[in-house]
Design an enzyme around this catalytic site. Structure first.
Site: not given
Length: 136
Positions: A34, A36-38, A41
């Site tokens: 996602s 949104h999820c660091p 990444h």
């Protein structure tokens, strides 16, 4: 558990030649993340830097988690086109029907079995790096 604490990773299988290790097969795995999820990444960046885009496919869940968990609502018909699922939790429950935690990203999913094989956010980038030579 506070928002900054992580649940224990349930699926931590490495690539390798030992019994129980993940077989190294291009096209067999899908990395779910996602934006949104660091923590997710890192795995996506490593996948890109190592040139694994043609070897490990990438699936994205909606950056906002619904009550049912991470949802593939950004994909056509709200279903991941490779795994054929609406919610990430489906592959977690397929991996372990008694799984009681939250389905988390990043998650490396075996496309053949539709099971999560690794969701260790801290080790997954290294796992991908260590498997690079075997994937080429």
């Amino acid at each position: 558990m506070s928002q900054n604490q992580h649940q224990k990773n349930r699926f931590t299988t490495p690539f390798g030649d030992h019994p129980g290790d993940l077989p190294v097969e291009p096209g067999r795995y899908r990395l779910i993340w996602s934006p949104h999820c660091p923590w997710a990444h890192r795995s996506v960046i490593v996948r890109k830097l190592l040139g694994l885009e043609d070897v490990i496919s990438l699936g994205s869940v909606n950056p906002i988690r619904s009550e049912q968990g991470w949802e593939f609502s950004l994909d056509e018909h709200g279903v991941d086109p490779v795994l054929g699922i609406r919610y990430l939790s489906a592959v977690y429950f397929n991996s372990d029907p008694e799984f009681t935690g939250k389905a988390t990203v990043p998650a490396l999913v075996d496309i053949e079995t539709k099971k999560v094989v690794n969701n260790d956010f801290s080790a997954l980038p290294t796992l991908l790096g260590n498997g690079l030579g075997s994937f080429s």
